[in-house]
Scaffold this motif. Structure first.
Motif, mmCIF file in Angstrom:
data_model
loop_
_atom_site.group_PDB
_atom_site.id
_atom_site.type_symbol
_atom_site.label_atom_id
_atom_site.label_comp_id
_atom_site.label_asym_id
_atom_site.label_seq_id
_atom_site.Cartn_x
_atom_site.Cartn_y
_atom_site.Cartn_z
ATOM 1 N N ALA A 112 -1.536 16.222 -6.590
ATOM 2 C CA ALA A 112 -1.441 14.763 -6.726
ATOM 3 C C ALA A 112 -1.343 14.129 -5.341
ATOM 4 O O ALA A 112 -0.869 14.746 -4.385
ATOM 5 C CB ALA A 112 -0.234 14.390 -7.580
ATOM 6 N N LYS A 113 -1.794 12.880 -5.263
ATOM 7 C CA LYS A 113 -1.817 12.181 -3.978
ATOM 8 C C LYS A 113 -0.790 11.049 -3.977
ATOM 9 O O LYS A 113 -0.849 10.158 -4.818
ATOM 10 C CB LYS A 113 -3.214 11.629 -3.717
ATOM 11 C CG LYS A 113 -4.220 12.760 -3.540
ATOM 12 C CD LYS A 113 -5.641 12.297 -3.563
ATOM 13 C CE LYS A 113 -6.590 13.475 -3.532
ATOM 14 N NZ LYS A 113 -6.453 14.386 -4.654
ATOM 15 N N PRO A 114 0.156 11.098 -3.029
ATOM 16 C CA PRO A 114 1.173 10.043 -2.983
ATOM 17 C C PRO A 114 0.594 8.708 -2.542
ATOM 18 O O PRO A 114 -0.268 8.667 -1.662
ATOM 19 C CB PRO A 114 2.185 10.570 -1.967
ATOM 20 C CG PRO A 114 1.427 11.524 -1.114
ATOM 21 C CD PRO A 114 0.340 12.093 -1.971
ATOM 22 N N VAL A 115 1.048 7.630 -3.169
ATOM 23 C CA VAL A 115 0.642 6.288 -2.748
ATOM 24 C C VAL A 115 1.674 5.687 -1.797
ATOM 25 O O VAL A 115 1.411 4.678 -1.156
ATOM 26 C CB VAL A 115 0.404 5.335 -3.944
ATOM 27 C CG1 VAL A 115 -0.730 5.848 -4.814
ATOM 28 C CG2 VAL A 115 1.665 5.120 -4.761
ATOM 29 N N ALA A 116 2.854 6.313 -1.730
ATOM 30 C CA ALA A 116 3.927 5.831 -0.852
ATOM 31 C C ALA A 116 4.889 6.989 -0.609
ATOM 32 O O ALA A 116 4.887 7.967 -1.348
ATOM 33 C CB ALA A 116 4.670 4.667 -1.507
ATOM 34 N N GLU A 117 5.696 6.855 0.424
ATOM 35 C CA GLU A 117 6.751 7.839 0.669
ATOM 36 C C GLU A 117 7.779 7.750 -0.454
ATOM 37 O O GLU A 117 7.888 6.735 -1.134
ATOM 38 C CB GLU A 117 7.433 7.553 2.011
ATOM 39 C CG GLU A 117 6.556 7.802 3.223
ATOM 40 C CD GLU A 117 6.133 9.259 3.350
ATOM 41 O OE1 GLU A 117 6.995 10.152 3.167
ATOM 42 O OE2 GLU A 117 4.941 9.505 3.605
ATOM 43 N N CYS A 118 8.538 8.800 -0.639
ATOM 44 C CA CYS A 118 9.602 8.819 -1.647
ATOM 45 C C CYS A 118 10.641 7.748 -1.299
ATOM 46 O O CYS A 118 11.168 7.722 -0.186
ATOM 47 C CB CYS A 118 10.249 10.207 -1.676
ATOM 48 S SG CYS A 118 11.564 10.387 -2.896
#
Length: 146
Positions: A112-118
């Motif tokens: 999966a590709k993150p759209v933002a940092e945690c």
């Protein structure tokens, strides 16, 4: 469709999920909330927003633990999933937001590709985590467009 996946012991993550779902829908986006998530019931595409607290010594809450255990032991391809994680915790613990940070890594490892940092929310600083999550979403809403 934005799939909101919650991991909660006392309900805090569910409250945040419900609140953000309302905000997404006011923005014209469809959501589906998964308070008892099952990996095979959520499409392996689109946008996932995981909201979880940390339980005990850094573990996932009981309702989301099987979901991540299955993901970790599985070869599910999430390369068509974009995701974000909101971790709720108490900074006075050395396992602050450990479950959310682990969720972020497991999703990335599955492709999966993150759209933002945690996003980590400290309940000592933000006793109403919905407020911090709403502020974050308002700054990042464009990341969740299809």
């Amino acid at each position: 469709m934005i799939h909101i996946i919650t991991g909660s012991t006392l309900g805090g993550a569910e409250y945040v999920g419900d609140h953000l779902s309302e905000l997404f829908e006011q923005n014209g986006q469809q959501t589906m909330i998964h308070n008892a998530p099952e990996l095979n019931e959520i499409p392996n595409e689109g946008i996932w927003l995981v909201i979880t607290s940390t339980h005990g010594a850094g573990e996932f809450p009981d309702n989301i633990q099987p979901f991540f255990a299955e993901l970790e032991g599985d070869s599910t391809d999430l390369s068509k999933v974009r995701y974000a994680v909101i971790a709720i915790g108490d900074k006075s613990y050395d396992t602050f937001c450990a479950a959310g940070k682990q969720a972020f890594q497991l999703l990335q490892q599955a492709g999966a590709k993150p759209v933002a940092e945690c996003l980590t929310i400290d309940v000592l600083t933000h006793p109403v985590p919905e407020d911090a999550a709403e502020e974050w979403l308002n700054k990042n809403i464009q990341l969740f467009s299809n």
